[in-house]
Design a protein around this motif. Structure first.
Motif, PDB file in Angstrom:
ATOM      1  N   TYR A  44       0.840  -1.199   0.000  1.00  0.00           N
ATOM      2  CA  TYR A  44       0.000   0.000   0.000  1.00  0.00           C
ATOM      3  C   TYR A  44       0.871   1.244   0.000  1.00  0.00           C
ATOM      4  CZ  TYR A  44      -3.816  -3.059   1.467  1.00  0.00           C
ATOM      5  OH  TYR A  44      -4.754  -4.051   1.528  1.00  0.00           O
ATOM      6  N   LYS A  47      -1.936   8.397   0.413  1.00  0.00           N
ATOM      7  CA  LYS A  47      -2.454   9.217  -0.690  1.00  0.00           C
ATOM      8  C   LYS A  47      -1.632  10.474  -0.955  1.00  0.00           C
ATOM      9  CE  LYS A  47      -5.806  11.470   2.292  1.00  0.00           C
ATOM     10  NZ  LYS A  47      -7.181  11.846   2.486  1.00  0.00           N
ATOM     11  N   GLY A  50       1.534  11.972  -6.152  1.00  0.00           N
ATOM     12  CA  GLY A  50       0.775  11.622  -7.344  1.00  0.00           C
ATOM     13  C   GLY A  50       0.235  10.203  -7.298  1.00  0.00           C
ATOM     14  N   GLU A  51      -0.953  10.023  -7.849  1.00  0.00           N
ATOM     15  CA  GLU A  51      -1.624   8.727  -7.799  1.00  0.00           C
ATOM     16  C   GLU A  51      -0.849   7.642  -8.541  1.00  0.00           C
ATOM     17  OE1 GLU A  51      -5.947   6.724  -8.789  1.00  0.00           O
ATOM     18  OE2 GLU A  51      -5.803   8.890  -8.570  1.00  0.00           O
ATOM     19  N   ASN A  54       2.209   6.599  -6.609  1.00  0.00           N
ATOM     20  CA  ASN A  54       1.850   5.813  -5.433  1.00  0.00           C
ATOM     21  C   ASN A  54       1.380   4.409  -5.791  1.00  0.00           C
ATOM     22  OD1 ASN A  54       2.553   7.628  -3.420  1.00  0.00           O
ATOM     23  ND2 ASN A  54       0.629   8.730  -3.603  1.00  0.00           N
ATOM     24  N   GLU A  55       0.674   4.263  -6.901  1.00  0.00           N
ATOM     25  CA  GLU A  55       0.254   2.923  -7.319  1.00  0.00           C
ATOM     26  C   GLU A  55       1.466   2.052  -7.610  1.00  0.00           C
ATOM     27  OE1 GLU A  55      -2.740   2.827 -10.342  1.00  0.00           O
ATOM     28  OE2 GLU A  55      -4.130   4.009  -9.143  1.00  0.00           O
ATOM     29  N   LYS A  86      -2.512  -0.734  -3.887  1.00  0.00           N
ATOM     30  CA  LYS A  86      -2.631   0.631  -4.399  1.00  0.00           C
ATOM     31  C   LYS A  86      -2.631   1.688  -3.311  1.00  0.00           C
ATOM     32  CE  LYS A  86      -4.452  -0.934  -8.666  1.00  0.00           C
ATOM     33  NZ  LYS A  86      -4.993  -0.612  -9.900  1.00  0.00           N
ATOM     34  N   VAL A  87      -3.236   2.820  -3.608  1.00  0.00           N
ATOM     35  CA  VAL A  87      -3.257   3.940  -2.674  1.00  0.00           C
ATOM     36  C   VAL A  87      -4.324   3.661  -1.631  1.00  0.00           C
ATOM     37  CG1 VAL A  87      -3.585   6.418  -2.460  1.00  0.00           C
ATOM     38  CG2 VAL A  87      -2.480   5.496  -4.492  1.00  0.00           C
ATOM     39  N   GLU A  89      -6.446   4.522   2.029  1.00  0.00           N
ATOM     40  CA  GLU A  89      -6.930   5.360   3.116  1.00  0.00           C
ATOM     41  C   GLU A  89      -7.498   4.431   4.178  1.00  0.00           C
ATOM     42  OE1 GLU A  89      -9.147   8.942   1.927  1.00  0.00           O
ATOM     43  OE2 GLU A  89      -8.625   8.388  -0.131  1.00  0.00           O
TER      44      GLU A  89
END
Length: 106
Positions: A44, A47, A50-51, A54-55, A86-87, A89
């Motif tokens: 993981y 957030k 950048g998306e 981070n992925e 992935k990102v 929360e």
């Protein structure tokens, strides 16, 4: 295999396993020794940033744990499944989302 979930934490923007987290990977390897248990390593990223970055980072973290288990502890790669979570929360504290969650099963 007792307590089948372990977490390896990472610094922001990094897929390098820090010295203080290597002991956790060693504990995971010990749980896998002498049996036919398998492990799912889910990476993981928080957030922040950048998306797309981070992925990729989430997947790189999972691969870093797998590579250490294989290369430093001799765990057969076929027993390790990496997943890009992935990102995340998932946790309220941003730093807690910079993690690989490792689930061991018999």
């Amino acid at each position: 295999v007792e307590n089948n979930v372990r977490s390896v934490m990472f610094k922001q923007g990094s897929a390098t396993i820090s010295n203080d987290q290597k002991a956790i990977v060693a504990q995971i390897a010990k749980c896998l020794e002498g049996n036919d248990a398998t492990i799912v390593v889910t990476g993981y990223a928080s957030k922040e940033g950048g998306e797309a970055i981070n992925e990729n980072l989430a997947g790189e973290r999972a691969e870093a744990v797998k590579n250490m288990l294989v290369n430093e502890f001799g765990i057969d790669a076929s027993r390790i499944n990496t997943v890009n979570g992935k990102v995340s929360e998932k946790f309220p504290e941003l730093a807690w989302n910079r993690v690989c969650i490792c689930t061991i099963s018999k």
